[in-house]
Design a protein around this motif. Sequence first.
Motif, short mmCIF file in Angstrom:
data_model
loop_
_atom_site.label_atom_id
_atom_site.label_comp_id
_atom_site.label_asym_id
_atom_site.label_seq_id
_atom_site.Cartn_x
_atom_site.Cartn_y
_atom_site.Cartn_z
N ASP A 1 47.34 93.69 68.73
CA ASP A 1 48.26 94.19 69.76
C ASP A 1 48.17 93.34 71.02
O ASP A 1 49.20 93.00 71.62
CB ASP A 1 47.91 95.65 70.07
N ALA A 2 46.96 93.00 71.44
CA ALA A 2 46.78 92.17 72.63
C ALA A 2 47.37 90.78 72.42
O ALA A 2 47.95 90.19 73.34
CB ALA A 2 45.29 92.07 72.97
N ALA A 3 47.22 90.25 71.20
CA ALA A 3 47.77 88.93 70.90
C ALA A 3 49.29 88.93 71.00
O ALA A 3 49.90 88.03 71.59
CB ALA A 3 47.32 88.49 69.51
N THR B 1 50.61 76.64 77.13
CA THR B 1 49.85 75.95 76.09
C THR B 1 48.90 76.90 75.35
O THR B 1 48.41 76.57 74.27
CB THR B 1 49.02 74.79 76.67
N LEU B 2 48.64 78.07 75.93
CA LEU B 2 47.76 79.05 75.29
C LEU B 2 48.53 80.00 74.37
O LEU B 2 47.92 80.82 73.69
CB LEU B 2 47.01 79.87 76.36
N ARG B 3 49.84 79.87 74.33
CA ARG B 3 50.65 80.78 73.52
C ARG B 3 50.30 80.64 72.03
O ARG B 3 50.22 81.64 71.31
CB ARG B 3 52.14 80.52 73.74
N GLY B 4 50.07 79.42 71.61
CA GLY B 4 49.72 79.20 70.20
C GLY B 4 48.40 79.83 69.83
O GLY B 4 48.23 80.31 68.70
N ALA C 1 54.26 87.48 73.96
CA ALA C 1 55.49 87.89 74.64
C ALA C 1 55.45 87.51 76.11
O ALA C 1 56.48 87.07 76.68
CB ALA C 1 55.69 89.39 74.49
N ARG C 2 54.29 87.64 76.75
CA ARG C 2 54.16 87.29 78.17
C ARG C 2 54.35 85.80 78.42
O ARG C 2 54.83 85.41 79.48
CB ARG C 2 52.79 87.72 78.68
N LEU C 3 53.96 84.99 77.44
CA LEU C 3 54.02 83.54 77.61
C LEU C 3 55.27 82.92 77.00
O LEU C 3 55.41 81.69 76.98
CB LEU C 3 52.76 82.89 77.00
N ALA C 4 56.16 83.77 76.50
CA ALA C 4 57.39 83.26 75.90
C ALA C 4 58.26 82.57 76.96
O ALA C 4 58.26 82.98 78.13
CB ALA C 4 58.18 84.39 75.26
N ASN D 1 47.95 86.77 80.92
CA ASN D 1 48.10 86.72 82.38
C ASN D 1 47.99 85.31 82.94
O ASN D 1 48.17 85.11 84.15
CB ASN D 1 47.02 87.59 83.04
N SER D 2 47.69 84.35 82.08
CA SER D 2 47.39 82.99 82.56
C SER D 2 48.61 82.23 83.05
O SER D 2 48.49 81.33 83.89
CB SER D 2 46.71 82.18 81.45
N GLY D 3 49.78 82.55 82.50
CA GLY D 3 50.97 81.77 82.83
C GLY D 3 50.94 80.39 82.21
O GLY D 3 51.79 79.54 82.50
#
Length: 345
Positions: A333-335, A315-318, A340-343, A310-312
Motif C-alpha cells: 500500500d505504501a509503495a 528517480t525513486l519512483r522505480g 502515485a505521489r511521484l507520478a 514525500n521526496s519529490g
Amino acid sequence: MGAALKARLVEQALAEGFVSCRICRPWDVPQVAARLQAFLAAGFHGQMGWLAERSHWRGDPAQLWPEARSVIMLAESYAPERDPLEVLDQRDRGAISVYAQNRDYHDLVKKRLKRLARWLIAEAGGEVKVFVDTAPVPEKALGQAAGLGWQGKHTNLLSRDWGNWAFLGSVFTTLDLPADMAEQDHCGSCRACLDICPTDAFPAPYRLDARRCISYLTIEHKGPVEEALRARMGNRIYGCDDCLAVCPWNKFAVAASDLRYAARPELQAPELAELARLDDAGFRALFSGTPIKRIGRDRFVRNVLYAIGNSGDATLRGVAQGLCDDPDPAVADAARWAVARLAPA
C-alpha cells in the motif's frame, strides 16, 4: 548514615556515567493515575494496548512493589554531536531518531543500573529492582518528583542542567533513603516544541495525542498510516526528534559519556533507495543491536516508502514500483501511494 550513603550513591552514579541521580518515594506521584486515565479515555494511546493493560501499576508505582521505600531516578545523556534536524532537508535520505542510530539504550542503561544496584546492596543491604522504560513505571513523573527535571510541554523530561537528551532509569529499593525536592516547571511561555510538531500531535501544552506523533506512527503503529498524516511525516523513517531538538534548554546539554550512543555513519543519513531494497535478512544485519530491529523489516520499509513518496525525487519512483506487490499489505500500500505521489504531473 542516610545522608552519607546518599552522597556516596550519587558519586557512584556519576562515576557510572549518569548525568544526574535523585531520589523520591514511590507514592510521590499521586497525580499520575488520573492523568493516565484521561489519556486512555481520549484514545490518545492508539494501538498501545499495553498502556491500558498495566495502567494500575503505571498509575501508582507504589503498587508495583509495595515493599519499596525509595526510588532512585537516574538520567543518562545521549546528546547528539550535530543538529538532528539537518537531515530533514535531504529528501532522498532517511531521518532516524538520534537515540536509535547505534546501540540499544535498554541494554546499556540496564547494565549501569544493575552495577549501581549491586554497589548499593554491598554498601547498605536491602533489596532492589531496576527498571528501564519497558516496565510499567511512570519514569517522567517520578523524575520530576525526584528533582531530575520537569515534564515539559512536549511531555518529555528536561533539565536546566542537561537539556532533554537523556534516557531515564530507576532503581526501586527497600532502603529508606533521604528524598530530594521535586523540580518546578521552567517552560514559561515558550512554545517551540509545540509549534514545530509536523503533525500537530499536541492538542494542548503537556498533552500528547500519540496517534498523530511520528515516533508512534513509525514505531508502534501497525498497518497503513492514515493518508492525511503520511505527507507530514517527511523523510522521518524511525522516530522524530523535532520537539526535542528545538528546546532552548539544550544549550546546557551534556555530552554522552558512552561512545556507543554516537551515531553509526551509515545510519546518520541513509539513502532511501538502499533501505527500500532491504529484505528481512538484510534488515536484521544492518540494524543488529539497535532499537530499530524490533519493528521488523516490513514496518520499517513501509516508513521508507512514505519517505520516498514525500521526496519529490522522480528517480525513486522505480524503487517504489518494485514493491507494489510486496507480500506485506502495508508495504504494498505504501509503495503504491509513493508511486502515485511521484507520478508525472
